[in-house]
Design a protein around this motif. Structure first.
Motif, short mmCIF file in Angstrom:
data_model
loop_
_atom_site.label_atom_id
_atom_site.label_comp_id
_atom_site.label_asym_id
_atom_site.label_seq_id
_atom_site.Cartn_x
_atom_site.Cartn_y
_atom_site.Cartn_z
N THR A 55 -2.63 -1.57 -7.49
CA THR A 55 -1.70 -1.52 -6.35
C THR A 55 -2.19 -2.42 -5.22
OG1 THR A 55 -1.28 0.78 -6.90
CG2 THR A 55 -0.56 0.06 -4.73
N GLU A 56 -1.25 -3.08 -4.56
CA GLU A 56 -1.61 -3.92 -3.42
C GLU A 56 -1.35 -3.15 -2.12
OE1 GLU A 56 0.84 -7.34 -3.82
OE2 GLU A 56 0.01 -7.84 -5.78
N VAL A 57 -2.15 -3.47 -1.11
CA VAL A 57 -1.91 -2.88 0.21
C VAL A 57 -0.50 -3.25 0.68
CG1 VAL A 57 -2.57 -2.98 2.66
CG2 VAL A 57 -4.34 -2.89 0.89
N GLY A 58 0.28 -2.25 1.06
CA GLY A 58 1.63 -2.50 1.54
C GLY A 58 2.68 -2.57 0.44
N GLU A 59 2.27 -2.32 -0.80
CA GLU A 59 3.24 -2.41 -1.90
C GLU A 59 4.39 -1.42 -1.71
OE1 GLU A 59 1.49 -2.47 -5.81
OE2 GLU A 59 3.31 -1.72 -6.74
N PHE A 60 4.07 -0.26 -1.16
CA PHE A 60 5.10 0.75 -0.90
C PHE A 60 5.27 0.92 0.61
CE2 PHE A 60 3.04 1.78 -4.94
CZ PHE A 60 4.13 1.83 -5.79
N ALA A 61 6.46 1.34 1.00
CA ALA A 61 6.74 1.51 2.43
C ALA A 61 5.92 2.68 2.99
CB ALA A 61 8.22 1.77 2.64
N GLU A 62 5.64 2.60 4.28
CA GLU A 62 4.87 3.65 4.96
C GLU A 62 5.77 4.45 5.89
OE1 GLU A 62 2.03 2.07 7.76
OE2 GLU A 62 1.12 4.02 8.13
N THR A 63 5.70 5.77 5.78
CA THR A 63 6.34 6.62 6.79
C THR A 63 5.24 7.18 7.67
OG1 THR A 63 6.26 8.49 5.28
CG2 THR A 63 8.35 7.29 5.40
#
Lengths: 266, 179
Positions: free
Chosen positions: A114-122
């Motif tokens: 997984t890359e940093v920021g691959e998924f959105a952050e809430t």
């Protein structure tokens, strides 16, 4: 430096993208999810196990950053009359743990592809750390948020165990030990700070219950087989939660999971 | 190549049927799906999950895709060009393999084991990365493979053979899966 920093101003570099919690809750697709098509407990038997685990790991990573930010704000936001120096020293020590957890989580993410920021952050975790009353903030961060961390880390530890991933299991086990300490710290401070003010203690516990309901997020955390994150009763007891408290979290989570429009973020 | 997309218009997600059709045609040509094959892409926009499968019947192919497979993981309900290319590349490489008599005769997608899925996906996406010149997520595919085949040196070596392989057959993939 200003006090009580709003979630929308948290510093992130351009790898990160923010998602609004309300957009997830109000996702129009939620109404179409049929019964039995819930994400379910995180086990290797799930066909999407790798993706779900990576997504949860990324959630842990951003959660660690927000826990660091939350504990850090407590050190700064209150003077010694509002919050004793010893409490702030504990929060500073916790920041050190959270910073280390953030680094571990980045490396675990890399391990899982997984890359940093691959998924959105809430930012709903950090939002629980914005209460202007230090006692309520303490319960929001050290009992609700860190309590959720116990549940999530134990879920991931068990997932690592079940699929034979020694790195994941080992790292989660070590971080879990820290989280138990953080919750214990919160339980102890709550008791000390509200010793002569039962009304304030009651308000703090009510605030914690509200935050815990939010974290259970329509079945995201609970004891049912369809909850991705399982309530970790044994570790919660070690952290100072009473059985009645854990029962309440479980019952609230169960009630919430029955609501229409359920959608687990993982 | 004749590509159709259903539905023609999306109301729950910001997807464009024309764009999906264009990408499917482009990727199909890239991975070697024969020109005379018709491709129908059936997108379930109601699902945020990412399950996909391909049904081959004669010279017709039906790709069944849950909307989450084409969605940008950073932006809710938004289409991801790069993500869609990867999802289509993986599916259409499988289709191309099924049309290749030398590949063998794999079971239908619905009948594959999770270990077979992981192995065939690794083989498809490794080829897609080389053919398209893109990063197709070797790390995350290796992790998915390890979950099904073990966290061992032997499993990693098997993954490497699949990822860097070409001209493999269904029997080669089954051998990786211990069949």
């Amino acid at each position: 430096m200003r006090k009580s920093f709003p979630a929308e101003d948290l510093a992130r570099d351009d790898r990160f993208r923010r998602a609004r919690t309300e957009d997830r809750i109000n996702d129009p697709r939620n109404q179409f999810l049929p019964e039995g098509r819930r994400a379910g407990r995180l086990t290797p038997e799930r066909p999407d196990a790798a993706h779900a685990a990576r997504q949860m790991m990324h959630g842990i990573f951003v959660g660690e950053i927000q826990a660091l930010e939350g504990a850090g704000r407590t050190v700064w936001d209150f003077d010694d009359d509002d919050a004793p120096f010893a409490l702030k020293l504990d929060m500073a020590r916790q920041c050190w743990d959270e910073a280390r957890h953030t680094e571990i989580s980045v490396k675990l993410g890399e391990w899982m592809g997984t890359e940093v920021g691959e998924f959105a952050e809430t930012t709903f975790l950090y939002e629980a750390a914005c209460n202007p009353d230090p006692v309520l903030r303490l319960t929001g961060v050290n009992r609700a948020l860190e309590g959720l961390a116990i549940d999530v880390f134990n879920t991931m530890r068990e997932f690592g165990q079940a699929c034979g991933d020694p790195v994941l299991e080992f790292c989660e086990d070590w971080m879990l030990a820290d989280e138990v300490t953080h919750v214990k710290m919160g339980s102890d401070w709550l008791r000390r700070l509200t010793e002569s003010d039962p009304g304030r203690r009651e308000r703090a516990l009510e605030f914690q219950r509200v935050v815990d309901k939010l974290f259970s997020f329509r079945g995201f955390r609970g004891e049912g087989d369809d909850s991705p994150v399982q309530l970790a009763r044994t570790f919660r007891r070690m952290a100072g939660f009473g059985d009645a408290e854990i029962d309440t979290i479980a019952a609230d989570a169960e009630t919430d999971s029955q609501q229409e429009g359920w959608k687990a973020p993982v | 190549m004749n590509v159709t997309v259903a539905p023609q218009a999306f109301s729950l997600v910001a997807f464009d049927a024309g764009r999906i059709a264009a990408l499917a045609a482009e990727v199909a040509a890239l991975v070697g799906v024969p020109d005379d094959v018709t491709v129908e892409v059936d997108v379930d926009e109601r699902s945020p999950f990412g399950k996909t499968s391909a049904l081959v019947s004669g010279r017709s192919v039906r790709l069944i895709v849950e909307g989450g497979a084409l969605e940008d993981p950073q932006r809710l309900r938004q289409f991801s060009d790069a993500g869609a290319r990867l999802a289509l590349g993986r599916l259409l490489y499988r289709v191309a393999d099924r049309f290749d008599p030398a590949f063998g005769d794999p079971p239908a997608d619905a009948d594959l084991t999770m270990a077979e899925h992981a192995a065939w996906d690794a083989y498809c996406l490794g080829r897609y990365a080389r053919r398209a010149g893109v990063d197709s997520g070797e790390g995350r595919r290796r992790y998915a493979f390890r979950i099904r085949h073990g966290f061992t040196d032997a499993a990693d070596q098997a993954f490497d053979r699949l990822w860097h392989g070409s001209d493999l057959t269904w029997s080669d993939i089954q051998r990786v899966c211990g069949v």
